[in-house]
Design an enzyme around this catalytic site. Structure first.
Site, short mmCIF file in Angstrom:
data_model
loop_
_atom_site.label_atom_id
_atom_site.label_comp_id
_atom_site.label_asym_id
_atom_site.label_seq_id
_atom_site.Cartn_x
_atom_site.Cartn_y
_atom_site.Cartn_z
N GLU A 93 0.82 -1.22 0.00
CA GLU A 93 0.00 0.00 0.00
C GLU A 93 0.85 1.26 0.00
OE1 GLU A 93 -2.27 1.31 3.26
OE2 GLU A 93 -3.54 2.54 1.98
N THR A 101 -5.07 10.23 -1.54
CA THR A 101 -4.65 10.19 -0.13
C THR A 101 -3.44 11.09 0.11
OG1 THR A 101 -5.50 7.96 0.12
CG2 THR A 101 -3.83 8.65 1.69
#
Ligand code: HSE
Length: 310
Positions: free
Chosen positions: A132, A185
């Site tokens: 991630e 993000t």
């Protein structure tokens, strides 16, 4: 040749309002799928990606699923084995639903399943977090951990991945609304101040601690009173059009609390049961609809299973 295996990794709601980078829970849906099979050539390849509109790289070291799987293959001494991945992207990008985390989890799960589970699911966590990290450059497990092992997860420390499962009161139900806008993000993290006031720290730790007490005691009222993010939500909500109106709509329909899901733009609410959660969804959607913003609603219990072979 064997058909291979298929795994599913679910979406997740990170932060849960009061636990920036240290709290998250898994949803039943949506989620990503990966099909993995052994082949005769050397090394891991991504041979097919669907549902990503050409936005996901095929290069292993640039792909969250690829990196998670590759680090795990190196760990078990099988980096030379021929493996092909087909990634079925079934989640929107930049949604605040842990899309890149789900891909990373599916990647490492697929390889573990292919080798007949040399590691316990929980021990796959470091590889999934490394995967991630490719997406947003930071190392935090608040999406990855719930997507992998399910449940409402508290992370005491992201470096050592000291993660803990909270009790979930019977009936607790989530509603998530995803407006069709995209927030990366990386960008949503960049706007946050490094500084926290003493007053804010006291309020937020009080709310986080009380939220955990509420979960373990199945004290629904306390969970509701505690779901107040005084640190991150005020800074990030300006990225989400009509956030205050949507939150108000959720609370007026009976939600216990409502805040930003992960880095946004999705907004989540928790409710005491699925019936209230449904009504909350209707109300949240109405606000976006009235303002001509397309959105999708998800309703889910707190998924306790996480990723699985299917
Ligand atoms: N805790 C993370 C954030 C979740 O809010 O930035 C998104 O990856």
């Amino acid at each position: 040749m064997a058909l291979g295996i298929k795994v599913f990794a679910p979406a997740s709601v990170a932060n849960v309002g009061v636990g920036y980078d240290i709290l998250g829970f898994a949803l039943d849906k949506p989620g990503d799928e990966i099909i993995a099979k052994f082949t005769n050539h050397k090394g891991l390849r991504i041979t097919k990606i669907t549902g990503a509109q050409g936005r996901l790289p095929y290069e292993i070291e640039k792909n969250t699923a690829g990196v998670a799987a590759q680090r795990f293959l190196e760990h078990i001494g099988e980096a030379g084995r021929g493996i092909d991945f087909e990634i079925r992207k079934k989640m929107p990008f930049g949604s605040g639903l842990g899309s890149s985390a789900a891909s990373a989890v599916a990647g490492v799960m697929a390889v573990n399943e292919l080798f007949n589970c040399p590691l316990e699911k929980r021990d796959l966590l470091p590889f999934a977090v490394l995967g991630e990290q490719v997406a947003d450059g930071s190392y935090h497990a608040d999406n990855v951990a719930p997507s992998l092992i399910g449940g409402m997860i508290l992370i005491r420390d992201n470096t050592s991945l000291d993660v803990h499962r909270l009790n979930v009161p019977k009936g607790l139900y989530a509603t998530v609304v995803h407006p069709k806008i995209e927030i990366l993000t990386r960008d949503s993290r960049a706007i946050l101040s490094d500084e926290v006031s003493l007053k804010g720290m006291i309020q937020q730790t009080g709310n986080l601690a009380s939220f955990i007490v509420g979960m373990f005691n199945s004290d629904i009222e306390l969970i509701g009173r505690s779901l107040q993010d005084v640190l991150i939500e005020p800074q990030r909500k300006k990225l989400i059009p009509y956030f205050d109106a949507v939150k108000e709509a959720a609370l007026s329909a009976g939600a216990l609390g409502c805040s930003i899901s992960g880095a946004g733009p999705s907004i989540f609410a928790l409710s005491a049961n699925s019936l209230i959660a449904e009504e909350v969804g209707v109300n949240m959607k109405r606000v976006f609809k009235e303002n001509k913003i397309r959105c999708t609603i998800y309703q889910s219990r707190i998924n306790q299973e996480g990723a699985y072979k299917c």
